[in-house]
Scaffold this motif. Structure first.
Motif, PDB file in Angstrom:
ATOM      1  N   TYR A 188      26.877 -57.414  -7.595  1.00 40.81           N
ATOM      2  CA  TYR A 188      28.122 -56.765  -7.200  1.00 40.81           C
ATOM      3  C   TYR A 188      28.723 -57.454  -5.989  1.00 40.81           C
ATOM      4  O   TYR A 188      28.030 -57.781  -5.040  1.00 40.81           O
ATOM      5  CB  TYR A 188      27.856 -55.279  -6.956  1.00 40.81           C
ATOM      6  N   LEU A 220      25.711 -49.103   1.475  1.00 37.50           N
ATOM      7  CA  LEU A 220      26.332 -48.250   0.462  1.00 37.50           C
ATOM      8  C   LEU A 220      25.488 -48.342  -0.807  1.00 37.50           C
ATOM      9  O   LEU A 220      24.972 -49.405  -1.133  1.00 37.50           O
ATOM     10  CB  LEU A 220      27.764 -48.709   0.210  1.00 37.50           C
ATOM     11  N   PRO A 221      25.350 -47.252  -1.549  1.00 32.06           N
ATOM     12  CA  PRO A 221      24.429 -47.218  -2.710  1.00 32.06           C
ATOM     13  C   PRO A 221      24.986 -47.888  -3.961  1.00 32.06           C
ATOM     14  O   PRO A 221      25.245 -47.240  -4.985  1.00 32.06           O
ATOM     15  CB  PRO A 221      24.211 -45.728  -2.911  1.00 32.06           C
ATOM     16  N   GLY A 229      13.070 -54.101  -9.324  1.00 35.49           N
ATOM     17  CA  GLY A 229      13.984 -53.405  -8.414  1.00 35.49           C
ATOM     18  C   GLY A 229      15.428 -53.716  -8.750  1.00 35.49           C
ATOM     19  O   GLY A 229      16.335 -52.951  -8.452  1.00 35.49           O
ATOM     20  N   PRO A 283      28.767 -54.434  -0.629  1.00 34.24           N
ATOM     21  CA  PRO A 283      27.316 -54.186  -0.646  1.00 34.24           C
ATOM     22  C   PRO A 283      26.600 -54.804   0.556  1.00 34.24           C
ATOM     23  O   PRO A 283      25.424 -54.507   0.786  1.00 34.24           O
ATOM     24  CB  PRO A 283      26.877 -54.873  -1.945  1.00 34.24           C
ATOM     25  N   LEU A 343      18.621 -53.992 -11.212  1.00 35.13           N
ATOM     26  CA  LEU A 343      19.032 -53.244 -12.390  1.00 35.13           C
ATOM     27  C   LEU A 343      19.129 -54.208 -13.563  1.00 35.13           C
ATOM     28  O   LEU A 343      19.576 -55.345 -13.398  1.00 35.13           O
ATOM     29  CB  LEU A 343      20.393 -52.576 -12.146  1.00 35.13           C
ATOM     30  N   GLN A 401      23.736 -49.781  -6.265  1.00 33.65           N
ATOM     31  CA  GLN A 401      22.982 -49.657  -7.519  1.00 33.65           C
ATOM     32  C   GLN A 401      23.169 -48.262  -8.122  1.00 33.65           C
ATOM     33  O   GLN A 401      23.257 -48.116  -9.335  1.00 33.65           O
ATOM     34  CB  GLN A 401      21.517 -49.961  -7.295  1.00 33.65           C
ATOM     35  N   GLN A 402      23.223 -47.251  -7.280  1.00 33.83           N
ATOM     36  CA  GLN A 402      23.450 -45.900  -7.818  1.00 33.83           C
ATOM     37  C   GLN A 402      24.842 -45.815  -8.441  1.00 33.83           C
ATOM     38  O   GLN A 402      25.009 -45.267  -9.523  1.00 33.83           O
ATOM     39  CB  GLN A 402      23.279 -44.864  -6.712  1.00 33.83           C
ATOM     40  N   TYR A 454       7.687 -54.378  -4.180  1.00 36.09           N
ATOM     41  CA  TYR A 454       7.979 -55.794  -3.987  1.00 36.09           C
ATOM     42  C   TYR A 454       7.549 -56.179  -2.580  1.00 36.09           C
ATOM     43  O   TYR A 454       8.074 -55.658  -1.603  1.00 36.09           O
ATOM     44  CB  TYR A 454       9.480 -55.995  -4.195  1.00 36.09           C
ATOM     45  N   HIS A 465      23.230 -60.189 -13.132  1.00 35.80           N
ATOM     46  CA  HIS A 465      24.498 -59.588 -12.705  1.00 35.80           C
ATOM     47  C   HIS A 465      24.293 -59.025 -11.310  1.00 35.80           C
ATOM     48  O   HIS A 465      23.173 -58.656 -10.917  1.00 35.80           O
ATOM     49  CB  HIS A 465      24.960 -58.488 -13.672  1.00 35.80           C
TER      50      HIS A 465
END
Ligand code: B12
Length: 195
Positions: free
Chosen positions: A98, A67-68, A85, A60, A87, A70-71, A142, A96
């Motif tokens: 990534y 790279l997306p 913003g 990330p 998740l 969250q999607q 934000y 949490h």
């Protein structure tokens, strides 16, 4: 995939709650004095796992372009965007994130991902939108600059040492909240990122 083909399976690797901190703080990267310690640790650990299982590793960080993540995350678990913003997770709330993703060329039988409503739907008063001392989160967006300017200043000591008050105000997943050392670490990384 390294050959440009789309992966058949993407495994997202993340951390929820304070467990990661216990492991990461014993790593060489943690106190070798160089910047981006968590990203470098994630890169070393996940790249060696990827090599061992014949996967490609993606991260990330290192963007833009980003790279997306969250999607991808929203396709892997019943996650929803929160007013901040970030998740929100049905079990871990906002606690949490990534560390990377492992792309496999073959399909893996994955468990179904049943939909769940967002915890924000049953939240009364949305304290996340009123907890920030400078109102950096308005639900419409934000104001990163206002956040950073305050968090860097003398009055921002609380944000720097205790973490983001808007994130801390969320009533969901509070038992998964990071410890203050970890919060201070992420805040420091967030403030140093724009220097
Ligand atoms: C750029 C970025 C930021 C920027 C801008 C945010 C933004 N507008 O996207 C800034 C510097 C503000 C930011 C801040 C933080 N971020 Co950030 N950020 C990213 C990053 C590197 C790229 C986002 C992007 O453009 N992706 C590319 C587009 C195409 O992908 P996308 O999925 O469509 O992008 C989504 C985000 O842009 C999101 N989004 C929109 N506005 C905002 C605002 C915030 C604060 C966030 C977090 C996301 C967000 O909406 C898009 C659709 O879902 C991602 C990692 C990644 N590769 O995605 C982490 C990421 C989104 N951030 C993350 C986190 C944890 C934070 C911080 C909490 C870090 C910290 N301090 O600990 C702070 C939040 C502020 C705070 N006070 O605590 C996590 C979110 C995990 C989750 N639970 O959702 C990610 C996934 C990184 C990770 N390693 O897990 N971040």
């Amino acid at each position: 995939m390294p050959d440009g083909s789309a992966p058949a399976t993407l495994l997202l690797v993340g951390n929820a709650g304070p467990d990661l901190w216990r492991v990461f703080t014993t790593s060489p990267e943690f106190d070798d004095g160089h910047s981006d310690a968590l990203d470098r640790w994630s890169q070393r650990v996940l790249t060696s796992i990827a090599e061992a299982i014949g996967a490609a590793a993606y991260f990330p960080f290192g963007g833009p372009p980003h790279l997306p993540f969250q999607q991808w995350a929203k396709r892997s678990e019943p996650l929803h965007p929160s007013p901040l913003g970030l998740l929100i997770h049905p079990r871990f709330g906002l606690w949490h994130a990534y560390r990377g993703a492992l792309a496999l060329g073959h399909a893996v039988d994955l468990p179904p991902c049943p939909p769940l409503p967002s915890p924000c739907e049953s939240c009364r008063g949305r304290p996340c939108l009123t907890a920030c001392p400078v109102g950096a989160f308005t639900g419409a967006g934000y104001d990163v600059g206002r956040c950073r300017a305050y968090a860097r200043g003398p009055e921002g000591e609380g944000c720097r040492s205790g973490g983001c008050r808007a994130r801390l105000a969320c009533p969901f997943g509070q038992d998964a909240a990071y410890g203050s050392e970890q919060m201070a670490f992420h805040m420091r990384a967030f403030l140093e990122a724009a220097q």
